[in-house]
Scaffold this active site. Structure first.
Site, PDB file in Angstrom:
ATOM      1  N   LYS A 179       0.912  -1.393  -0.306  1.00 14.08           N
ATOM      2  CA  LYS A 179      -0.029  -0.264  -0.006  1.00 14.08           C
ATOM      3  C   LYS A 179       0.730   1.032   0.211  1.00 14.08           C
ATOM      4  CE  LYS A 179      -1.488   2.666   3.476  1.00 14.08           C
ATOM      5  NZ  LYS A 179      -1.675   3.664   2.637  1.00 14.08           N
ATOM      6  N   GLU A 253      10.606   0.485  10.116  1.00 14.24           N
ATOM      7  CA  GLU A 253      11.855   1.705   9.455  1.00 14.24           C
ATOM      8  C   GLU A 253      10.577   2.808  10.010  1.00 14.24           C
ATOM      9  OE1 GLU A 253      15.114   1.548   8.354  1.00 14.24           O
ATOM     10  OE2 GLU A 253      14.600  -0.397   7.514  1.00 14.24           O
ATOM     11  N   CYS A 287      14.012  10.646   6.494  1.00 15.43           N
ATOM     12  CA  CYS A 287      14.038   9.852   8.003  1.00 15.43           C
ATOM     13  C   CYS A 287      14.821  10.274   8.340  1.00 15.43           C
ATOM     14  CB  CYS A 287      13.174   8.574   7.841  1.00 15.43           C
ATOM     15  SG  CYS A 287      13.984   7.664   6.474  1.00 15.43           S
ATOM     16  N   GLU A 384      10.797  14.961  15.296  1.00 19.53           N
ATOM     17  CA  GLU A 384      10.814  15.155  14.131  1.00 19.53           C
ATOM     18  C   GLU A 384      10.013  16.438  13.361  1.00 19.53           C
ATOM     19  OE1 GLU A 384       9.497  11.612  12.207  1.00 19.53           O
ATOM     20  OE2 GLU A 384      11.714  11.775  11.000  1.00 19.53           O
TER      21      GLU A 384
HETATM   22  P1  NAD Z   1       2.387   7.464   8.329  1.00 22.41           P
HETATM   23  O1  NAD Z   1       3.124   6.697   9.675  1.00 22.41           O
HETATM   24  O2  NAD Z   1       0.936   7.990   8.867  1.00 22.41           O
HETATM   25  O3  NAD Z   1       2.082   6.669   7.028  1.00 22.41           O
HETATM   26  C1  NAD Z   1       3.214   5.752   6.605  1.00 22.41           C
HETATM   27  C2  NAD Z   1       1.591   4.470   5.859  1.00 22.41           C
HETATM   28  O4  NAD Z   1       1.281   4.029   7.168  1.00 22.41           O
HETATM   29  C3  NAD Z   1       1.362   5.086   4.798  1.00 22.41           C
HETATM   30  O5  NAD Z   1       1.065   4.487   4.128  1.00 22.41           O
HETATM   31  C4  NAD Z   1      -0.580   5.623   5.805  1.00 22.41           C
HETATM   32  O6  NAD Z   1      -1.420   5.287   4.842  1.00 22.41           O
HETATM   33  C5  NAD Z   1       0.063   3.806   6.401  1.00 22.41           C
HETATM   34  N1  NAD Z   1      -0.750   4.059   7.746  1.00 22.41           N
HETATM   35  C6  NAD Z   1      -1.421   5.025   8.714  1.00 22.41           C
HETATM   36  N2  NAD Z   1      -1.882   4.272  10.048  1.00 22.41           N
HETATM   37  C7  NAD Z   1      -2.029   2.812   9.575  1.00 22.41           C
HETATM   38  C8  NAD Z   1      -2.096   2.158  10.548  1.00 22.41           C
HETATM   39  N3  NAD Z   1      -3.101   1.874  11.685  1.00 22.41           N
HETATM   40  N4  NAD Z   1      -1.608   0.963  10.008  1.00 22.41           N
HETATM   41  C9  NAD Z   1      -1.099   0.788   9.042  1.00 22.41           C
HETATM   42  N5  NAD Z   1      -0.844   1.476   8.214  1.00 22.41           N
HETATM   43  C10 NAD Z   1      -0.841   2.925   8.446  1.00 22.41           C
HETATM   44  O7  NAD Z   1       4.241   7.768   7.969  1.00 22.41           O
HETATM   45  P2  NAD Z   1       3.667   9.321   7.092  1.00 22.41           P
HETATM   46  O8  NAD Z   1       3.823  10.663   8.109  1.00 22.41           O
HETATM   47  O9  NAD Z   1       3.391   8.890   5.546  1.00 22.41           O
HETATM   48  O10 NAD Z   1       5.775   9.476   6.886  1.00 22.41           O
HETATM   49  C11 NAD Z   1       6.457  10.005   7.590  1.00 22.41           C
HETATM   50  C12 NAD Z   1       7.607   9.030   8.194  1.00 22.41           C
HETATM   51  O11 NAD Z   1       7.899   8.271   7.819  1.00 22.41           O
HETATM   52  C13 NAD Z   1       8.034  10.321   9.244  1.00 22.41           C
HETATM   53  O12 NAD Z   1       7.826   9.780  10.818  1.00 22.41           O
HETATM   54  C14 NAD Z   1       9.352   9.337   9.002  1.00 22.41           C
HETATM   55  O13 NAD Z   1      10.883   9.805   9.585  1.00 22.41           O
HETATM   56  C15 NAD Z   1       9.112   7.862   8.357  1.00 22.41           C
HETATM   57  N6  NAD Z   1       9.917   7.400   6.948  1.00 22.41           N
HETATM   58  C16 NAD Z   1      11.251   6.810   7.706  1.00 22.41           C
HETATM   59  C17 NAD Z   1      12.073   5.878   7.052  1.00 22.41           C
HETATM   60  C18 NAD Z   1      13.042   4.616   7.488  1.00 22.41           C
HETATM   61  O14 NAD Z   1      13.748   4.477   6.781  1.00 22.41           O
HETATM   62  N7  NAD Z   1      13.832   4.584   9.043  1.00 22.41           N
HETATM   63  C19 NAD Z   1      11.367   6.199   5.609  1.00 22.41           C
HETATM   64  C20 NAD Z   1      10.883   7.145   5.523  1.00 22.41           C
HETATM   65  C21 NAD Z   1       9.975   7.754   6.090  1.00 22.41           C
END
Ligand code: NAD
Length: 481
Positions: A179, A253, A287, A384
């Site tokens: 997804k 991650e 991230c 963050e």
């Molecule tokens: P998010 O956690 O809001 O969403 C990430 C994904 O999870 C989206 O596809 C979202 O639809 C889905 N999601 C939301 N709630 C969910 C649930 N309860 N169960 C399953 N899936 C769910 O994060 P975001 O705002 O899209 O991304 C930003 C974050 O991602 C930042 O904190 C960033 O640091 C992190 N990030 C980490 C890495 C890494 O490799 N460590 C890489 C990129 C981004």
């Protein structure tokens, strides 16, 4: 500020359809659910209507993945699987311009980043893991796949995160249900077309679009053997709780708050480039962004002066313009979060400096910003921000730098700028971060593992280590000792 002639990339190469279905069992299907809109964050133009997968749709996708796993993919030799991965990698290269333009339109990132960074690394990931597919017995993690992988990814590197998830999963013999994030589904759907073009057997890759509820349905589906999540720490923790007690293998991650540490013997101009790259690359939606600058007190004034001068030359605007250095913030919601946390910085007494520039009237924009006079207790030093905002702290000794760098709930990455090789090694040993870059920042390579400590998650993506997440590791008893 100076004038320059705009050089926009044409968007004629992409064919954005008015509406998109779900990619299940090798075909685009309507799905049972509702739909949502995806928007160009630089203009607020609605790009397309995208299907929102319901629990029943996710169930269909998992069933398709299971069928493909048992009947085709897990029975195929590694060498045969590799051919598909190589084919996908080559098509990604051939259609690179299309992918880059679409990524910039849907995400807001500058075309020079999507074209020169994201898409080439995406192709490199598929090439790299194609190479492993027939050599798994040398991986050290066995050669038995897990089954069906449920993968959920964020919006900051939509195609790159897809590649990090899908390439190792397929190489190891798993099938996937992925997804993409709700604000950036379009390149994942174009990738689905690439799977069709590569004649990938139906069901090996399934792409279901939707928001958090769809993600929840994937990770909690009883027939998913492996959960791979990249996103916020908050959602990561919820997922860890949801799968606790099941026998699903999980990798997370999550977020970061990296320290970029500049010593007084560092080549200052290069360090300034590294600071800029660390926090303004991809609008700071990274991230592992170097969002905390730790600069040695004796050179702090000089570094800040040169940093401000360099920031004043950053070009902000149309993501499709090849001159653009800083593009749009990915969504109105994210812009609000950046604004709110920055206002907390003001209220906590830090001093804000931002690049003076006219922001476009439409779309979501935030100017490159630095906060000085930041203390470790400030929220802008601890949380963050995930935007183009840098918090600046100073230190006097290497030990103080280590103490401040490690004083965070996160542990994803760090940067060290110094002329001394011995100091690099000693800092790298003492920093609690999954990746430590020395005299560079934000370097990604498929051969190199990436991942965090503490609240930045667990598991590694990339390199040989990235295979572990998708293989049944033999028990110590059964393994060659
Ligand atoms: P998010 O956690 O809001 O969403 C990430 C994904 O999870 C989206 O596809 C979202 O639809 C889905 N999601 C939301 N709630 C969910 C649930 N309860 N169960 C399953 N899936 C769910 O994060 P975001 O705002 O899209 O991304 C930003 C974050 O991602 C930042 O904190 C960033 O640091 C992190 N990030 C980490 C890495 C890494 O490799 N460590 C890489 C990129 C981004």
């Amino acid at each position: 500020m100076f004038e320059y002639a705009p050089a926009p990339e044409s968007r004629a190469i992409v064919d954005i359809k008015p509406s998109y279905g779900l990619f299940i069992n090798g075909e685009f299907v309507d799905g049972n659910g509702t739909s949502f809109k995806t928007v160009n964050p630089a203009t607020e133009e609605v790009l397309a209507e995208v299907a929102e997968a319901s629990d029943a749709d996710v169930d269909e996708a998992v069933k398709a993945a299971r069928r493909a796993y048992t009947r085709v993919w897990s029975r195929m030799s590694g060498a045969e699987r590799a051919k598909y991965l190589y084919r996908i990698a080559r098509i990604i290269q051939e259609r690179g311009r299309e992918l880059a333009v679409l990524e910039s339109i849907d995400n807001g990132k500058p075309i020079k980043e999507s074209r020169d960074v994201d898409v080439p690394i995406v192709a490199a990931h598929f090439f790299y893991y194609a190479g492993w597919a027939d050599k798994l017995k040398y991986s050290g993690y066995g050669e038995t796949p897990l089954g069906v992988a449920g993968q959920v990814i964020p919006w900051n590197f939509p195609l790159l995160m897809l590649a990090w998830k899908i390439a190792p999963a397929l190489a190891c013999g798993n099938t996937v249900v992925l997804k993409p994030a709700e604000t950036t589904p379009l390149t994942a759907l174009l990738f689905a077309e690439i799977c069709q073009q590569a004649d990938l057997p139906p069901g090996v890759v399934n792409i279901v679009t939707g928001a958090g509820e769809t993600g929840r349905a994937i990770v909690s589906h009883p027939d998913v053997d492996k959960v791979a999540f990249t996103g916020s720490t908050e959602v990561g923790k919820a997922i860890a709780r949801a799968v606790a007690g099941s026998d699903k293998k999980v990798t997370l991650e999550l977020g970061g708050k990296a320290a970029n540490i500049v010593f007084d013997d560092a080549p200052i101009d290069q360090a300034v480039e590294g600071i800029v790259d660390g926090i303004f690359f991809n609008q700071g939606h990274v991230c592992c962004a170097g969002s905390r600058l730790l600069v040695q007190e004796s050179v702090a004034d000089e570094v800040l002066e040169r940093l401000k001068r360099r920031m004043s030359t950053l070009r902000m605007g149309d993501p499709l313009d090849k001159n653009t250095d800083v593009g749009a913030i990915n969504s109105g919601e994210q812009l609000m979060r950046i604004r709110e946390l920055s206002e907390v910085g003001d209220a906590e007494g830090a001093e804000r400096w931002e690049v003076a520039c006219d922001l476009p009237t439409k779309g979501y924009w935030f100017p490159p910003t630095i906060f000085t006079g930041v203390s470790q207790a400030h929220r802008i030093a601890r949380e963050e921000i995930f935007g183009p905002v840098l918090s600046v702290l100073t230190f006097r000794t290497p030990s103080e730098a280590v103490e401040k760098a490690n004083n965070t709930p996160f542990g994803l990455s760090a940067g060290v700028w110094t002329d001394k090789g011995s100091r690099i090694l000693s800092m790298a040993n003492r920093l609690r971060a999954g990746v430590v870059w020395a005299n560079t920042f934000n370097k990604f390579d498929p051969t190199s593992p990436f991942g965090g400590y503490k609240e930045s998650g667990y598991g590694r993506e990339g390199g040989r280590h990235g295979l572990e997440a998708y293989l049944k590791t033999p028990s110590l008893k059964g393994a060659d000792a």
